[in-house]
Write a protein that holds these residues in place. Sequence first.
Motif, PDB file in Angstrom:
ATOM      1  N   GLN A  74       0.812  -1.218   0.000  1.00 18.27           N
ATOM      2  CA  GLN A  74       0.000   0.000   0.000  1.00 18.27           C
ATOM      3  C   GLN A  74       0.844   1.266   0.000  1.00 18.27           C
ATOM      4  N   ASP A  75       2.098   1.146   0.397  1.00 17.87           N
ATOM      5  CA  ASP A  75       2.954   2.338   0.458  1.00 17.87           C
ATOM      6  C   ASP A  75       4.297   2.038  -0.205  1.00 17.87           C
ATOM      7  N   PRO A  76       4.547   2.639  -1.377  1.00 14.39           N
ATOM      8  CA  PRO A  76       5.767   2.311  -2.116  1.00 14.39           C
ATOM      9  C   PRO A  76       7.057   2.746  -1.413  1.00 14.39           C
ATOM     10  N   THR A  77       6.956   3.598  -0.383  1.00 16.26           N
ATOM     11  CA  THR A  77       8.183   3.981   0.341  1.00 16.26           C
ATOM     12  C   THR A  77       8.727   2.801   1.140  1.00 16.26           C
ATOM     13  N   LEU A  78       7.934   1.728   1.262  1.00 13.84           N
ATOM     14  CA  LEU A  78       8.399   0.538   1.990  1.00 13.84           C
ATOM     15  C   LEU A  78       9.203  -0.406   1.094  1.00 13.84           C
ATOM     16  N   LEU A  79       9.242  -0.120  -0.204  1.00 17.27           N
ATOM     17  CA  LEU A  79       9.798  -1.082  -1.162  1.00 17.27           C
ATOM     18  C   LEU A  79      11.259  -1.420  -0.932  1.00 17.27           C
ATOM     19  N   HIS A  80      11.984  -0.537  -0.266  1.00 17.74           N
ATOM     20  CA  HIS A  80      13.417  -0.809  -0.157  1.00 17.74           C
ATOM     21  C   HIS A  80      13.781  -1.500   1.145  1.00 17.74           C
ATOM     22  N   GLN A  81      12.752  -2.059   1.805  1.00 16.35           N
ATOM     23  CA  GLN A  81      13.030  -2.902   2.979  1.00 16.35           C
ATOM     24  C   GLN A  81      13.123  -4.344   2.484  1.00 16.35           C
ATOM     25  N   MET A  94       2.314  -9.622  -7.183  1.00 12.03           N
ATOM     26  CA  MET A  94       2.576  -8.439  -6.363  1.00 12.03           C
ATOM     27  C   MET A  94       1.903  -7.230  -6.981  1.00 12.03           C
ATOM     28  N   LEU A  95       1.211  -6.490  -6.133  1.00 11.35           N
ATOM     29  CA  LEU A  95       0.540  -5.271  -6.567  1.00 11.35           C
ATOM     30  C   LEU A  95       1.072  -4.128  -5.714  1.00 11.35           C
ATOM     31  N   VAL A  96       1.604  -3.100  -6.375  1.00 18.07           N
ATOM     32  CA  VAL A  96       2.188  -1.955  -5.665  1.00 18.07           C
ATOM     33  C   VAL A  96       1.340  -0.717  -5.942  1.00 18.07           C
ATOM     34  N   ASN A  97       1.016   0.005  -4.896  1.00 15.32           N
ATOM     35  CA  ASN A  97       0.273   1.260  -5.041  1.00 15.32           C
ATOM     36  C   ASN A  97       1.241   2.351  -5.488  1.00 15.32           C
ATOM     37  N   SER A  98       1.279   2.601  -6.799  1.00 15.96           N
ATOM     38  CA  SER A  98       2.162   3.649  -7.311  1.00 15.96           C
ATOM     39  C   SER A  98       1.762   4.032  -8.724  1.00 15.96           C
ATOM     40  N   ALA A  99       1.969   5.301  -9.058  1.00 12.40           N
ATOM     41  CA  ALA A  99       1.738   5.760 -10.430  1.00 12.40           C
ATOM     42  C   ALA A  99       2.978   5.488 -11.291  1.00 12.40           C
ATOM     43  N   LYS A 100       4.071   5.050 -10.655  1.00 11.04           N
ATOM     44  CA  LYS A 100       5.300   4.744 -11.408  1.00 11.04           C
ATOM     45  C   LYS A 100       5.293   3.276 -11.812  1.00 11.04           C
ATOM     46  N   GLY A 113      12.729 -13.245 -13.408  1.00 10.99           N
ATOM     47  CA  GLY A 113      12.519 -14.552 -12.792  1.00 10.99           C
ATOM     48  C   GLY A 113      11.086 -14.770 -12.317  1.00 10.99           C
ATOM     49  N   PHE A 114      10.296 -13.683 -12.290  1.00 12.98           N
ATOM     50  CA  PHE A 114       8.870 -13.816 -11.982  1.00 12.98           C
ATOM     51  C   PHE A 114       8.076 -13.805 -13.283  1.00 12.98           C
ATOM     52  N   HIS A 115       6.811 -14.226 -13.226  1.00  9.68           N
ATOM     53  CA  HIS A 115       5.912 -14.030 -14.369  1.00  9.68           C
ATOM     54  C   HIS A 115       5.647 -12.533 -14.428  1.00  9.68           C
ATOM     55  N   ARG A 116       6.119 -11.877 -15.481  1.00 12.81           N
ATOM     56  CA  ARG A 116       6.083 -10.420 -15.502  1.00 12.81           C
ATOM     57  C   ARG A 116       4.657  -9.856 -15.420  1.00 12.81           C
ATOM     58  N   ASP A 117       3.681 -10.620 -15.917  1.00 14.03           N
ATOM     59  CA  ASP A 117       2.305 -10.090 -15.886  1.00 14.03           C
ATOM     60  C   ASP A 117       1.638 -10.283 -14.519  1.00 14.03           C
ATOM     61  N   ARG A 118       2.406 -10.808 -13.554  1.00 18.41           N
ATOM     62  CA  ARG A 118       1.844 -10.973 -12.197  1.00 18.41           C
ATOM     63  C   ARG A 118       2.352  -9.907 -11.231  1.00 18.41           C
ATOM     64  N   LEU A 119       3.243  -9.042 -11.707  1.00 20.42           N
ATOM     65  CA  LEU A 119       3.796  -7.983 -10.859  1.00 20.42           C
ATOM     66  C   LEU A 119       3.393  -6.649 -11.468  1.00 20.42           C
ATOM     67  N   LEU A 120       2.541  -5.910 -10.777  1.00 20.83           N
ATOM     68  CA  LEU A 120       2.032  -4.669 -11.368  1.00 20.83           C
ATOM     69  C   LEU A 120       1.971  -3.540 -10.364  1.00 20.83           C
ATOM     70  N   ALA A 121       2.065  -2.332 -10.905  1.00 17.40           N
ATOM     71  CA  ALA A 121       1.811  -1.137 -10.095  1.00 17.40           C
ATOM     72  C   ALA A 121       0.474  -0.557 -10.557  1.00 17.40           C
ATOM     73  N   VAL A 122      -0.301  -0.084  -9.610  1.00 22.21           N
ATOM     74  CA  VAL A 122      -1.592   0.550  -9.919  1.00 22.21           C
ATOM     75  C   VAL A 122      -1.680   1.837  -9.090  1.00 22.21           C
ATOM     76  N   PRO A 123      -2.085   2.962  -9.705  1.00 18.43           N
ATOM     77  CA  PRO A 123      -2.116   4.235  -8.960  1.00 18.43           C
ATOM     78  C   PRO A 123      -3.332   4.306  -8.034  1.00 18.43           C
ATOM     79  N   ALA A 124      -3.354   3.428  -7.032  1.00 11.16           N
ATOM     80  CA  ALA A 124      -4.542   3.269  -6.181  1.00 11.16           C
ATOM     81  C   ALA A 124      -4.861   4.536  -5.382  1.00 11.16           C
TER      82      ALA A 124
END
Length: 199
Positions: A74-81, A94-100, A113-124
């Motif tokens: 829900q918060d992309p600032t957590l991504l680097h943990q 994986m779904l990331v709340n981000s416009a990027k 190494g992941f299925h690329r269509d299963r990892l997405l960002a959505v500007p929630a």
Amino acid sequence: MMFQVRFHGRGGQGVVTAAELLASAAFREDRHAQAFPSFGSERMGAPVMSFCRIDDQPIRTHEPVTEPDALIIQDPTLLHQAELFQGLGRDGYMLVNSAKDFGELGLDEFARGFHRDRLLAVPASALALTHLRRPLPGAALLGGFAALTWAVSLDSVLAAIDEKFTGTVAEGNAAAARAAFAFVRDEREALTRKAQAHA
């Protein structure tokens, strides 16, 4: 087959509510589900985790989800943990709340190494601001999650939103969920087409 979801966000972003909504959506499909927070600091802005399990059988375990089938960030600032991605298998979502996009978020390396269509960002948060007038991303992320995984249907997510909220808050959350569902569906189709073109 049990489907396990781990939510990561910050206190005040509705991380626990989002997990509860997902469980409620699963109940509507006559499935077993549980949702619970990770007990830690609930301070505003402090990192918070919550969990949801969905299964066709009664769920006996009450442990935190250590090997999620899906992550909702829900918060992309957590991504680097580093521990954020712990336990997510190569077939995971994986779904990331981000416009990027993933490249801009610095996740291209991770996504290999992941299925690329299963990892997405959505500007929630942006969709929530538009439809709800508040940047609370939970409902929008669940709409996106339905399109990404089909673990629950959009109709079930909308019914859960309707049960939890009333009036304009329910309408705004439902509109944000529908918009995110359409966004993720289109993104997945584009990624699938791209993958087929490269094959």
